[in-house]
Scaffold this motif. Structure first.
Motif, PDB file in Angstrom:
ATOM      1  N   ILE A 130      28.953 -49.384  -1.836  1.00 11.81           N
ATOM      2  CA  ILE A 130      28.903 -48.913  -3.236  1.00 11.81           C
ATOM      3  C   ILE A 130      28.550 -47.511  -2.940  1.00 11.81           C
ATOM      4  O   ILE A 130      27.890 -46.923  -2.510  1.00 11.81           O
ATOM      5  CB  ILE A 130      27.038 -49.806  -3.324  1.00 11.81           C
ATOM      6  CG1 ILE A 130      26.901 -51.276  -2.967  1.00 11.81           C
ATOM      7  CG2 ILE A 130      26.142 -48.482  -4.445  1.00 11.81           C
ATOM      8  CD1 ILE A 130      25.454 -51.180  -2.598  1.00 11.81           C
ATOM      9  N   VAL A 156      35.281 -50.436  -5.161  1.00 12.98           N
ATOM     10  CA  VAL A 156      35.404 -50.533  -6.792  1.00 12.98           C
ATOM     11  C   VAL A 156      35.735 -48.922  -6.533  1.00 12.98           C
ATOM     12  O   VAL A 156      36.190 -47.759  -5.730  1.00 12.98           O
ATOM     13  CB  VAL A 156      33.871 -49.394  -7.702  1.00 12.98           C
ATOM     14  CG1 VAL A 156      35.015 -49.936  -9.159  1.00 12.98           C
ATOM     15  CG2 VAL A 156      33.328 -51.504  -7.154  1.00 12.98           C
ATOM     16  N   GLU A 183      27.619 -43.940  -8.026  1.00 12.44           N
ATOM     17  CA  GLU A 183      27.813 -44.995  -9.327  1.00 12.44           C
ATOM     18  C   GLU A 183      26.626 -45.613  -9.042  1.00 12.44           C
ATOM     19  O   GLU A 183      26.809 -47.058  -8.346  1.00 12.44           O
ATOM     20  CB  GLU A 183      29.267 -45.387  -8.872  1.00 12.44           C
ATOM     21  CG  GLU A 183      30.500 -44.705  -8.864  1.00 12.44           C
ATOM     22  CD  GLU A 183      30.410 -43.396 -10.613  1.00 12.44           C
ATOM     23  OE1 GLU A 183      30.471 -44.514 -10.896  1.00 12.44           O
ATOM     24  OE2 GLU A 183      30.920 -42.862 -10.486  1.00 12.44           O
ATOM     25  N   ALA A 197      27.384 -55.450  -6.884  1.00 14.10           N
ATOM     26  CA  ALA A 197      27.327 -55.659  -4.993  1.00 14.10           C
ATOM     27  C   ALA A 197      25.991 -56.479  -4.941  1.00 14.10           C
ATOM     28  O   ALA A 197      26.676 -57.013  -4.190  1.00 14.10           O
ATOM     29  CB  ALA A 197      27.021 -53.839  -4.208  1.00 14.10           C
ATOM     30  N   GLN A 205      27.586 -49.848  -9.855  1.00 19.54           N
ATOM     31  CA  GLN A 205      27.756 -50.869  -8.601  1.00 19.54           C
ATOM     32  C   GLN A 205      26.470 -51.069  -8.145  1.00 19.54           C
ATOM     33  O   GLN A 205      26.568 -51.990  -7.088  1.00 19.54           O
ATOM     34  CB  GLN A 205      28.452 -49.510  -7.707  1.00 19.54           C
ATOM     35  CG  GLN A 205      29.564 -49.397  -8.721  1.00 19.54           C
ATOM     36  CD  GLN A 205      30.727 -48.500  -7.573  1.00 19.54           C
ATOM     37  OE1 GLN A 205      30.447 -49.062  -5.766  1.00 19.54           O
ATOM     38  NE2 GLN A 205      31.359 -47.472  -7.511  1.00 19.54           N
ATOM     39  N   ALA A 211      33.103 -51.575 -11.708  1.00 18.93           N
ATOM     40  CA  ALA A 211      31.766 -52.022 -11.108  1.00 18.93           C
ATOM     41  C   ALA A 211      31.221 -53.521 -11.626  1.00 18.93           C
ATOM     42  O   ALA A 211      30.962 -54.004 -10.951  1.00 18.93           O
ATOM     43  CB  ALA A 211      31.075 -50.997 -10.902  1.00 18.93           C
ATOM     44  N   LEU A 270      32.587 -56.439  -9.068  1.00 17.70           N
ATOM     45  CA  LEU A 270      32.220 -56.686  -7.888  1.00 17.70           C
ATOM     46  C   LEU A 270      31.710 -57.796  -7.647  1.00 17.70           C
ATOM     47  O   LEU A 270      31.780 -57.969  -7.110  1.00 17.70           O
ATOM     48  CB  LEU A 270      31.872 -54.894  -7.891  1.00 17.70           C
ATOM     49  CG  LEU A 270      31.521 -54.748  -5.943  1.00 17.70           C
ATOM     50  CD1 LEU A 270      32.757 -54.381  -5.104  1.00 17.70           C
ATOM     51  CD2 LEU A 270      30.650 -53.632  -5.532  1.00 17.70           C
TER      52      LEU A 270
END
Length: 239
Positions: free
Chosen positions: A190, A149, A194, A201, A197, A171, A174
């Motif tokens: 990742i 990201v 954050e 992910a 995320q 995010a 993703l």
């Protein structure tokens, strides 16, 4: 919005994206975009073709009364986000389609411009779910690559991990990132700072695994002090 209205909006946005991209120039180390990336910890000899510098881009801000006001003109790093289309069917070669530009408004020294929201996306020039900034050619990502990201984050990871890394702008997107044909291994990075995320992910990893790819979820410690060269640290994880 009607289908005709959506097509018109896409066409207007397509023309604007093409115009901004044509007005921009390649990034160099001594311009605002190069300084911004250097301040972010990126040190590259050659910049990706998906990045350009617009020398003086209007910054428009919507006021509380819904009236737009121009707050000035600033240099801006432009990142091109693309998706593959298949005009000759899925058996034909993919054709990249530009669907949006991310604009990172900057000061001359490479810091973010003093505006309310220095990072913005243009309107979309077509269905954009899955679009990535292709910070390496798809051919160089034909076996192994990463997804991350953010532009600067993806570039720092790429130079540390020594692999091609594409970027999504935020995010939540993703989860929908599209990898190139022929890929065998996907590293999903990742940013440890954050937490938003993790869930997207995990969704991207699930999709890629279901498509037969080897998937390697990685936590990236992106700690960086401006002016100090630091290398991201990676730890394998489970999602």
């Amino acid at each position: 919005m009607s289908a005709a209205g959506a097509r018109h909006a896409y066409e207007v946005n397509r023309a604007r994206i093409a115009s901004l991209w044509a007005e921009a120039r390649p990034v160099s180390a001594d311009d605002a975009a190069g300084r911004y990336l250097a301040r972010s910890g990126v040190a590259l000899g050659a910049w990706p073709q998906a990045l350009r510098l617009h020398p003086a881009l209007d910054y428009w801000h919507m006021q509380a009364d819904r009236k737009p006001v121009c707050l000035g003109r600033f240099p801006a790093l432009l990142a091109l986000f693309e998706v593959d289309t298949y005009p000759r069917g899925l058996q034909g070669a993919p054709v990249p389609h530009a669907v949006a530009l991310q604009r990172i408004y900057l000061a001359a020294d490479g810091s973010l411009a003093p505006v309310p929201a220095p990072i913005k996306l243009t309107g979309k020039a077509g269905p954009a779910l899955g679009a990535c900034a292709r910070l390496a050619h798809a051919v160089s990502a034909s076996r192994v690559m990463g997804m991350a990201v953010g532009i600067a984050t993806a570039l720092r990871i790429a130079q540390a991990a020594r692999m091609p890394v594409w970027a999504v702008p935020e995010a939540s997107l993703l989860a929908h990132a599209r990898w190139p044909r022929g890929l065998r291994s996907l590293h999903v990075f990742i940013d440890v700072r954050e937490p938003a995320q993790w869930q997207p992910a995990a969704e991207l990893a699930r999709k890629a695994s279901a498509c037969g790819l080897q998937v390697f979820p990685m936590v990236a410690d992106m700690a960086h002090a401006e002016g100090v060269h630091t290398v991201p640290q990676f730890t394998a994880t489970r999602l």
